[in-house]
Motif scaffolding. Structure first.
Motif, PDB file in Angstrom:
ATOM      1  N   HIS A 114      -7.674 -10.113  28.691  1.00 14.66           N
ATOM      2  CA  HIS A 114      -7.884  -9.293  27.489  1.00 14.66           C
ATOM      3  C   HIS A 114      -8.271  -7.861  27.859  1.00 14.66           C
ATOM      4  CE1 HIS A 114      -7.374 -12.744  24.936  1.00 14.66           C
ATOM      5  NE2 HIS A 114      -8.350 -13.401  25.543  1.00 14.66           N
ATOM      6  N   GLU A 115      -8.998  -7.702  28.986  1.00 15.11           N
ATOM      7  CA  GLU A 115      -9.395  -6.361  29.393  1.00 15.11           C
ATOM      8  C   GLU A 115      -8.200  -5.605  29.959  1.00 15.11           C
ATOM      9  OE1 GLU A 115     -10.748  -9.105  30.450  1.00 15.11           O
ATOM     10  OE2 GLU A 115     -12.698  -9.180  29.430  1.00 15.11           O
ATOM     11  N   LYS A 116      -8.137  -4.324  29.720  1.00 12.59           N
ATOM     12  CA  LYS A 116      -7.026  -3.497  30.154  1.00 12.59           C
ATOM     13  C   LYS A 116      -6.914  -3.504  31.682  1.00 12.59           C
ATOM     14  CE  LYS A 116      -5.085   1.169  29.806  1.00 12.59           C
ATOM     15  NZ  LYS A 116      -5.305   2.551  29.318  1.00 12.59           N
ATOM     16  N   ASP A 117      -5.678  -3.643  32.192  1.00 10.41           N
ATOM     17  CA  ASP A 117      -5.373  -3.597  33.622  1.00 10.41           C
ATOM     18  C   ASP A 117      -6.019  -4.736  34.408  1.00 10.41           C
ATOM     19  OD1 ASP A 117      -3.859  -1.286  33.218  1.00 10.41           O
ATOM     20  OD2 ASP A 117      -5.608   0.010  33.515  1.00 10.41           O
ATOM     21  N   THR A 118      -6.517  -5.746  33.737  1.00 10.96           N
ATOM     22  CA  THR A 118      -7.116  -6.887  34.421  1.00 10.96           C
ATOM     23  C   THR A 118      -6.251  -8.123  34.196  1.00 10.96           C
ATOM     24  OG1 THR A 118      -9.348  -5.996  34.148  1.00 10.96           O
ATOM     25  CG2 THR A 118      -9.157  -8.335  34.641  1.00 10.96           C
ATOM     26  N   TRP A 119      -6.064  -8.861  35.263  1.00 10.94           N
ATOM     27  CA  TRP A 119      -5.262 -10.085  35.203  1.00 10.94           C
ATOM     28  C   TRP A 119      -6.123 -11.258  35.608  1.00 10.94           C
ATOM     29  CZ3 TRP A 119       0.366 -10.665  34.882  1.00 10.94           C
ATOM     30  CH2 TRP A 119       1.013  -9.486  34.498  1.00 10.94           C
ATOM     31  N   GLU A 120      -5.760 -12.415  35.110  1.00  8.30           N
ATOM     32  CA  GLU A 120      -6.420 -13.640  35.509  1.00  8.30           C
ATOM     33  C   GLU A 120      -5.371 -14.608  36.054  1.00  8.30           C
ATOM     34  OE1 GLU A 120      -8.360 -14.659  31.890  1.00  8.30           O
ATOM     35  OE2 GLU A 120      -6.653 -15.795  31.094  1.00  8.30           O
ATOM     36  N   LEU A 138      -8.420 -10.351  38.799  1.00  2.42           N
ATOM     37  CA  LEU A 138      -7.966  -9.273  39.677  1.00  2.42           C
ATOM     38  C   LEU A 138      -7.666  -8.050  38.837  1.00  2.42           C
ATOM     39  CD1 LEU A 138      -7.431  -9.005  42.744  1.00  2.42           C
ATOM     40  CD2 LEU A 138      -5.012  -9.393  42.255  1.00  2.42           C
ATOM     41  N   ALA A 139      -8.228  -6.919  39.259  1.00  4.46           N
ATOM     42  CA  ALA A 139      -8.007  -5.659  38.550  1.00  4.46           C
ATOM     43  C   ALA A 139      -6.785  -4.950  39.131  1.00  4.46           C
ATOM     44  CB  ALA A 139      -9.231  -4.767  38.660  1.00  4.46           C
ATOM     45  N   SER A 140      -5.887  -4.564  38.256  1.00  6.75           N
ATOM     46  CA  SER A 140      -4.688  -3.789  38.623  1.00  6.75           C
ATOM     47  C   SER A 140      -3.947  -4.369  39.818  1.00  6.75           C
ATOM     48  CB  SER A 140      -5.075  -2.330  38.909  1.00  6.75           C
ATOM     49  OG  SER A 140      -5.699  -1.748  37.798  1.00  6.75           O
TER      50      SER A 140
END
Length: 844
Positions: free
Chosen positions: A180-186, A240-242
């Motif tokens: 949900h957070e921008k540029d963040t993946w799960e 993981l961010a970006s």
């Protein structure tokens, strides 16, 4: 005590014997296989029946055969702490397995993996016996009805020995998604733990550790841990961010390591996967990869090869993927009509080639037991492959079958349970079919007209009642839905690589026109042609010789003209393509017509020379192919500036070239009344007779008696000459050449055997294939390799191919090929390198 864990290839030292299992093979006092008893030592993968290239009786494939392998177990860790599995990637069609004479398992179905526990008996040596039955069992998909392809029997994929602890990782998979957070993946990692029967209660304090590494494997980017017990499923979440995204142009892969430990900290099992961060969504407006609309330009692939059937090792599987992606420039491949080799899918991940994978079947849906087997196939396919980032669509419907609400309700439900984030599809040829899947995938064979496209005006379809493709709104059952064309052309216009030039060009233009039409409709996500390669089939299909000549390449992976339609769509910065659909002979086409000449290219323009003189510059035909990134260039004038030698005014020279060009393309009778009047007035002005006109056309158009027959095509990009091809009507075969895909083969004693394709061509003085050479070629090998197939093969339209497989020893392999007409044979050397042993973990 440390537990010995790992996954090891086990493909060498198998014995094979034709025929069913005999009772003595299962007795404790049987001395084992030997050549004296009719056994032969084989290295997997292995095909039980080497079939001729064509003209055979496919009933010969229905047979039984036995495989035996002794596995040493000395030196293993305490059996109380460890166990072992033998994992089979693929056995066709069905098999029975015994371990030390005791029944171990029965597996049914040629395309899905299975495993056998080896540690049920505490023996110093384990003997595994596999009886393979390659008969087409009507209770097993794809059989039960007629099938438009063949299944080749044997242990045709790799076998692995897996050591693990008394608890192990039974399943693990991951498909990352945006958070949900921008540029963040799960990246949710789903792990299933299993344990030795009766020991689960003792294994309540287990620990799972998940680590994510970059593609080089050096930098750890994320970590997650969880406590579990045996026979439990657990999900761990990595954030993981970006991250670097996986894309068709930059397929970045991360390495995922999953470790299971017991309460004492001993590693019980380790599994590794490669994963990619990407989004892939089909919508009524098209397909979107990472938020960017991508048109899916693709073909269907069968996994078989000449003489070896299905039994081809990792190199050939990877080379097929490289050919589809790099040579043909595809963005998608459909694994028609079954799950294909893990090596092929691994290569698709690495190359950025999107995959539509589907369950085994062809039109027929059997009874309840058959359907249950199909559901097991679907489950095995998804469990095996759901971590592959290249796979964007699950095929959950039997290819071209009729609607079956209850069965397909179950297949969709199962797929969505096993993989909630990937969309489903079901290939049909039926309009207004019930849509239970997420994507309506349609085999569109609407185009059945225009049988002579070279005799029509360029790009024009003569039969207006036969559209190039169907209107999606008239196919879909109700309202907009994601829509993908999954087959076209194919059986509508079977074409051999040794066919006449006009048919080869017509075949190519069908693909070009349908692809152009599909790209022009924003409702269509993509267009997959039938098919990549010619393939073997039953007597009910094909050309009567057990081959369907439906590919844009032949069975040897040698291109027909249609292949260049796809190859020419890549951007010039990636690769320059310049391929004419002509042999530039003066009498190959009907009525000795030489025009038009279609050039499949991604150049901005093509300069056409005859001899040393420029005829003219020709440009892509955007009028008739407005949607292709790179339409074909149509050369419709072979006279051009050559007529300037007559000293006529520019107006008369242009008129003569235009009218002569039309006559050379379609015959003088196709000149319209207006054009006939124009020609008559021109003849009056120039005081020319019909005989004079014929002489001029023969001199400047046909080039009869020309001393220099050279034709040059020069590709222009950004105003610069970037590529040149030479041809000539005086083409004559001069020599043989050998062209291997690989010059170095890696091999080890237990890996699946390494291999390479070697193309043999008769070439002319211009370096092009001499298309009318059909002579036999004799192949000789010296060194640590073997020939897959016969020593004598025939050139087909000047070219053929064969495969060699490396042995266990390193060294130089010398391959020679010769035909009687050439004094010197062609020769190429291949290096075989003995690879040091490596431990293997399960891939995707």
């Amino acid at each position: 005590m440390q537990v010995d864990t790992g996954r090891f290839p086990l493909n060498g030292d198998w014995w094979y014997r034709p025929g069913p299992v005999e009772e003595r093979f299962l007795q404790e006092d049987w001395g084992g296989p030997s050549e004296a008893q009719g056994w032969q030592l084989v290295h997997l993968p292995h095909d039980m029946t080497e079939m001729p290239l064509n003209g055979f009786d496919e009933r010969r494939l229905a047979k039984k055969g036995c495989y035996v392998r002794d596995i040493a177990t000395e030196g293993r860790a305490d059996s109380q702490l460890s166990c072992a599995f033998l994992e089979f990637d693929g056995v066709a069609v069905s098999c029975r397995v015994w371990v030390n004479g005791r029944p171990a398992t029965i597996h049914r179905g040629p395309y899905t993996p299975f495993s056998v526990r080896l540690d049920s008996a505490e023996d110093e040596k384990v003997r595994v016996l596999v009886e393979v039955d390659s008969a087409e069992d009507p209770e097993i998909p794809p059989f039960g009805g007629v099938v438009d392809y063949l299944v080749f029997g044997g242990i045709y994929r790799g076998v692995w020995l897996r050591h693990c602890g008394r608890a192990w990782i039974d399943d693990a998979w991951c498909l990352p998604r945006p958070a949900h957070e921008k540029d963040t993946w799960e990246a949710p990692v789903h792990v299933t733990i299993a344990a030795i029967e009766g020991r689960a209660a003792e294994l309540q304090a287990l620990h799972v550790v998940v680590r994510l590494f970059d593609s080089g494997g050096d930098h750890e980017t994320a970590l997650a841990e969880a406590s579990v017990s045996a026979s439990q499923e657990v999900s761990l979440l990595l954030a993981l961010a970006s991250p670097r995204l996986w894309d068709i142009d930059a397929p970045y892969l991360y390495r995922l390591s999953i470790t299971l430990e017991d309460a004492a900290g001993r590693i019980l099992d380790t599994v590794e996967k490669r994963i990619g961060f990407r989004t892939a969504v089909f919508t009524p407006q098209g397909f979107f990869l990472n938020g960017r609309r991508v048109f899916l330009r693709g073909l269907n692939r069968h996994q078989e090869f000449p003489w070896s059937g299905y039994a081809m090792g990792p190199d050939a599987q990877r080379c097929d993927a490289q050919l589809l992606k790099r040579e043909l420039g595809l963005t998608m491949v459909r694994t028609s009509h079954y799950p294909q080799s893990p090596h092929f899918l691994d290569a698709c991940d690495e190359l950025g080639l999107l995959v539509f994978e589907e369950i085994p079947g062809w039109q027929h849906v059997g009874d309840a037991a058959w359907q249950e087997q199909s559901l097991r196939d679907l489950q095995a396919m998804i469990r095996r492959d759901r971590s592959h980032p290249s796979i964007v669509l699950w095929g959950v419907r039997i290819n071209e079958s009729q609607d079956n609400h209850e069965f397909y309700r179950k297949t969709n439900e199962l797929a969505r349970t096993l993989d909630p984030d990937r969309q489903t599809a079901g290939v049909r040829y039926i309009r207004k079919s019930e849509l239970l899947e997420d994507v309506y995938t349609f085999n569109d064979f609407s185009f059945d007209g225009d049988t002579g496209p070279l005799t029509a005006e360029p790009g024009r379809v003569r039969h207006k009642s036969s559209p190039l493709i169907a209107n999606p709104s008239r196919v879909l059952p109700s309202g907009p839905a994601p829509y993908l064309i999954t087959e076209h052309s194919g059986h509508m216009f079977p074409t051999k690589r040794f066919d006449q030039e006009e048919r080869l060009a017509a075949h190519a233009l069908r693909h070009a026109r349908i692809l152009d039409a599909a790209m022009g409709d924003q409702r269509i996500a993509g267009c997959l042609g039938w098919c990549a390669f010619d393939y073997h089939t039953h007597k009910d299909f094909g050309s009567g010789d057990r081959i369907c000549y439906h590919g844009v390449m032949d069975m040897f992976r040698i291109p027909k003209y249609a292949a260049w339609v796809y190859a020419s769509q890549v951007e010039p910065r990636e690769r320059i393509v310049l391929e004419p659909a002509s042999r530039f002979a003066k009498g190959e086409r009907d009525a000795a017509r030489v025009l038009p000449i279609y050039v499949f290219t991604n150049c901005d323009a093509v300069d056409f020379y005859r001899g040393s003189r420029l005829v003219g510059r020709f440009f892509p035909d955007r009028r008739h192919f407005p949607n292709l990134p790179h339409p074909p260039v149509v050369i419709d004038d072979v006279i051009g500036q050559l007529i300037d030698d007559e000293g006529w005014p520019a107006r008369d020279a242009a008129l003569f070239s235009r009218l002569a060009g039309k006559a050379l393309a379609h015959g003088p009778s196709r000149l319209s009344p207006t054009e006939q009047i124009q020609m008559g007035l021109f003849m009056l002005r120039r005081r020319l007779s019909m005989r004079d006109i014929e002489v001029l056309v023969m001199r400047y158009g046909m080039g009869w008696g020309a001393r220099d027959e050279t034709v040059r095509l020069v590709g222009i990009v950004d105003g610069k000459e970037v590529i040149e091809r030479r041809f000539g009507a005086d083409s004559a075969a001069r020599r043989l050449v050998l062209e291997p895909d690989l010059l170095v083969l890696d091999t080890s004693s237990d890996e699946e055997w390494s291999s390479t394709r070697i193309v043999v061509r008769a070439v002319d003085q211009y370096g092009n294939t001499a298309p009318f050479v059909f002579e036999p070629v004799h192949i000789e090998l010296e060194g640590p390799a073997r020939l897959l197939g016969p020593q004598w093969i025939s050139l087909q339209s000047g070219a053929a191919a064969f495969w060699i497989a490396a042995g266990r020893n390193e060294g130089r392999v010398c391959i020679r090929a010769g035909v009687p007409r050439f004094e010197e044979p062609a020769q190429v050397d291949i290096e075989v390198i003995q690879r040091s042993y490596e431990r293997h973990e399960p891939g995707n």
